[in-house]
Design a protein around this motif. Structure first.
Motif, PDB file in Angstrom:
ATOM      1  N   ALA A   1      -3.692   2.115  -2.932  1.00 17.18           N
ATOM      2  CA  ALA A   1      -3.210   3.494  -2.812  1.00 17.18           C
ATOM      3  C   ALA A   1      -4.228   4.308  -2.024  1.00 17.18           C
ATOM      4  O   ALA A   1      -5.431   4.275  -2.334  1.00 17.18           O
ATOM      5  CB  ALA A   1      -3.008   4.099  -4.197  1.00 17.18           C
ATOM      6  N   VAL A   2      -3.746   4.990  -1.017  1.00 15.14           N
ATOM      7  CA  VAL A   2      -4.610   5.853  -0.198  1.00 15.14           C
ATOM      8  C   VAL A   2      -4.068   7.273  -0.335  1.00 15.14           C
ATOM      9  O   VAL A   2      -2.926   7.545   0.045  1.00 15.14           O
ATOM     10  CB  VAL A   2      -4.594   5.419   1.287  1.00 15.14           C
ATOM     11  CG1 VAL A   2      -5.441   6.367   2.134  1.00 15.14           C
ATOM     12  CG2 VAL A   2      -5.070   3.979   1.430  1.00 15.14           C
ATOM     13  N   ASN A   3      -4.868   8.155  -0.898  1.00 19.71           N
ATOM     14  CA  ASN A   3      -4.415   9.522  -1.148  1.00 19.71           C
ATOM     15  C   ASN A   3      -5.010  10.448  -0.090  1.00 19.71           C
ATOM     16  O   ASN A   3      -6.136  10.926  -0.221  1.00 19.71           O
ATOM     17  CB  ASN A   3      -4.799   9.937  -2.566  1.00 19.71           C
ATOM     18  CG  ASN A   3      -4.035   9.115  -3.593  1.00 19.71           C
ATOM     19  OD1 ASN A   3      -2.818   8.904  -3.443  1.00 19.71           O
ATOM     20  ND2 ASN A   3      -4.713   8.606  -4.605  1.00 19.71           N
ATOM     21  N   ALA A   4      -4.212  10.668   0.963  1.00 25.47           N
ATOM     22  CA  ALA A   4      -4.698  11.437   2.118  1.00 25.47           C
ATOM     23  C   ALA A   4      -4.017  12.793   2.256  1.00 25.47           C
ATOM     24  O   ALA A   4      -4.454  13.603   3.079  1.00 25.47           O
ATOM     25  CB  ALA A   4      -4.494  10.634   3.407  1.00 25.47           C
ATOM     26  N   ALA A   5      -2.944  13.053   1.498  1.00 24.98           N
ATOM     27  CA  ALA A   5      -2.249  14.342   1.660  1.00 24.98           C
ATOM     28  C   ALA A   5      -3.223  15.476   1.378  1.00 24.98           C
ATOM     29  O   ALA A   5      -3.948  15.450   0.382  1.00 24.98           O
ATOM     30  CB  ALA A   5      -1.058  14.425   0.695  1.00 24.98           C
TER      31      ALA A   5
ATOM     32  N   ALA B   1       0.843  -1.202   0.000  1.00 25.61           N
ATOM     33  CA  ALA B   1       0.000   0.000   0.000  1.00 25.61           C
ATOM     34  C   ALA B   1       0.873   1.243   0.000  1.00 25.61           C
ATOM     35  O   ALA B   1       1.916   1.282   0.648  1.00 25.61           O
ATOM     36  CB  ALA B   1      -0.901   0.006   1.237  1.00 25.61           C
ATOM     37  N   VAL B   2       0.448   2.265  -0.740  1.00 23.20           N
ATOM     38  CA  VAL B   2       1.105   3.577  -0.705  1.00 23.20           C
ATOM     39  C   VAL B   2       0.113   4.547  -0.076  1.00 23.20           C
ATOM     40  O   VAL B   2      -1.032   4.644  -0.528  1.00 23.20           O
ATOM     41  CB  VAL B   2       1.462   4.060  -2.128  1.00 23.20           C
ATOM     42  CG1 VAL B   2       1.982   5.500  -2.086  1.00 23.20           C
ATOM     43  CG2 VAL B   2       2.483   3.144  -2.766  1.00 23.20           C
ATOM     44  N   VAL B   3       0.542   5.244   0.964  1.00 20.14           N
ATOM     45  CA  VAL B   3      -0.334   6.208   1.646  1.00 20.14           C
ATOM     46  C   VAL B   3       0.306   7.586   1.575  1.00 20.14           C
ATOM     47  O   VAL B   3       1.367   7.814   2.172  1.00 20.14           O
ATOM     48  CB  VAL B   3      -0.564   5.819   3.122  1.00 20.14           C
ATOM     49  CG1 VAL B   3      -1.500   6.831   3.805  1.00 20.14           C
ATOM     50  CG2 VAL B   3      -1.135   4.407   3.235  1.00 20.14           C
ATOM     51  N   THR B   4      -0.309   8.519   0.841  1.00 20.88           N
ATOM     52  CA  THR B   4       0.223   9.891   0.846  1.00 20.88           C
ATOM     53  C   THR B   4      -0.336  10.617   2.072  1.00 20.88           C
ATOM     54  O   THR B   4      -1.408  10.282   2.574  1.00 20.88           O
ATOM     55  CB  THR B   4      -0.146  10.667  -0.435  1.00 20.88           C
ATOM     56  OG1 THR B   4      -1.537  11.020  -0.392  1.00 20.88           O
ATOM     57  CG2 THR B   4       0.166   9.870  -1.686  1.00 20.88           C
TER      58      THR B   4
ATOM     59  N   GLY C   1      -3.888   9.977   7.539  1.00 18.68           N
ATOM     60  CA  GLY C   1      -2.941   9.172   6.759  1.00 18.68           C
ATOM     61  C   GLY C   1      -2.143   8.248   7.669  1.00 18.68           C
ATOM     62  O   GLY C   1      -1.977   7.057   7.373  1.00 18.68           O
ATOM     63  N   ARG C   2      -1.658   8.806   8.775  1.00 21.73           N
ATOM     64  CA  ARG C   2      -0.868   7.987   9.720  1.00 21.73           C
ATOM     65  C   ARG C   2      -1.710   6.836  10.273  1.00 21.73           C
ATOM     66  O   ARG C   2      -1.237   5.687  10.343  1.00 21.73           O
ATOM     67  CB  ARG C   2      -0.362   8.875  10.860  1.00 21.73           C
ATOM     68  CG  ARG C   2       0.284   8.127  11.997  1.00 21.73           C
ATOM     69  CD  ARG C   2       0.919   9.090  13.001  1.00 21.73           C
ATOM     70  NE  ARG C   2       1.314   8.387  14.212  1.00 21.73           N
ATOM     71  CZ  ARG C   2       0.549   8.303  15.295  1.00 21.73           C
ATOM     72  NH1 ARG C   2      -0.651   8.890  15.319  1.00 21.73           N
ATOM     73  NH2 ARG C   2       0.965   7.637  16.354  1.00 21.73           N
ATOM     74  N   ALA C   3      -2.945   7.126  10.661  1.00 19.56           N
ATOM     75  CA  ALA C   3      -3.820   6.061  11.186  1.00 19.56           C
ATOM     76  C   ALA C   3      -4.098   5.016  10.105  1.00 19.56           C
ATOM     77  O   ALA C   3      -4.207   3.819  10.406  1.00 19.56           O
ATOM     78  CB  ALA C   3      -5.123   6.674  11.700  1.00 19.56           C
TER      79      ALA C   3
END
Ligand code: NAD
Length: 258
Positions: free
Chosen positions: A88-92, A10-13, A20-22
């Protein structure tokens, strides 16, 4: 610890803080190897260290989502180091400034939209080929979860750029969801309400009275926790959401119901 995402990358921005951290922790606890991507290198490294300490695998990568070359390199690093990208989780994101629409400074508008909306699209355009390649290689479905907001579904007075950018994220999510639905890539969004993160602390100035005022705006009477939002992210990433395509999942303590 479940291992439902064992073998997934997984890629988490925005992975260095808040939601995002959680999400990094929830995905790692479910067995995924996680790339913690953020513009803040020190905090990204410290979140990767937290994951290692908890027995998981994580890799910190510095990436500013307004920098296309950095976003491309982020995906390339995930592929070369961990073998591919499944999730992919785009949280930025940034909150922008507080001003009525007619007085919103153009530079602040452009910056907010660049991070929150164009940044998500930039990430997706590099993530999608990697996700499709991984799906073809493994025979498993892949997923993108974009972090929008309840401000992506309803107006947010004094936050025009934020609300416009988050409405854009919902539209972008639905469009990509339709484009890739038959290719095993599920694209969904999550719409959190006010959640106790540094972004909200910036709005309240960490003043307990302003925090209490904000909490009273939620029917549930309190802010959400990053872990409560990450639970939704994990669900959308998991095979339990196999039939969910182009959905904007609301996790907001009841705001939108009002
Ligand atoms: N906290 C809330 O109430 C709330 C509600 C709805 C939606 N959201 C959304 O959730 C997401 C995460 O927000 P949060 O509340 O956890 O905030 P946060 O400030 O705790 O985390 C945001 C992270 O994004 C990173 N970031 C900012 N600009 C970046 C850039 N250009 N490139 C790469 N990384 C960048 C920051 O360094 C930070 O680590 C955001 O998209 C936000 O809009 C938050």
């Amino acid at each position: 610890m479940t291992q439902e995402l064992a073998g997934r990358v997984a890629v988490v921005t925005g992975g260095a803080s808040g939601i995002g951290r959680a999400s990094v922790h929830a995905l790692a606890q479910a067995g995924a190897q996680v790339v913690v991507a953020d513009v803040d290198e020190a905090r990204a490294r410290s979140v990767a260290d937290e994951v290692h300490a908890a027995g998981g695998t994580a890799l910190a990568v510095v990436a500013d989502v307004t920098d296309d070359a950095a976003v491309k390199a982020m995906v390339a690093t995930a592929v070369s180091t961990l073998g591919g990208v499944d999730l992919a989780v785009n949280a930025a994101g940034v909150g922008g400034v507080e001003a009525p629409t007619h007085a919103y400074a153009e530079a602040a508008w452009l910056r907010t939209v660049d991070v929150n909306l164009t940044g998500v699209w930039r990430c997706m355009r590099h993530q999608i080929p990697a996700l499709l390649a991984r799906g073809a290689q493994t025979g498993r479905t892949t997923a993108i979860v974009n972090v929008a907001s309840v401000a992506g579904l309803a107006g947010f007075p004094a936050h025009a750029a934020y609300a416009a950018s988050k409405h854009g994220v919902v539209g972008l999510t639905k469009t990509a969801a339709l484009e890739y639905a038959r290719r095993g890539l599920r694209v969904n969004a999550i719409c959190p309400g006010f959640t106790d993160t540094p972004m909200v602390a910036q709005i309240t100035g960490a003043d307990p009275e302003r925090e209490a005022q904000l909490a009273r705006r939620l029917p549930i009477g309190r802010l959400g926790t990053p872990a409560e939002i990450a639970a939704g992210v994990l669900y959308l990433c998991s095979d339990a959401a196999a039939f969910m395509i182009g959905h904007a999942l609301v996790l907001d303590g009841g705001i939108v119901a009002g």
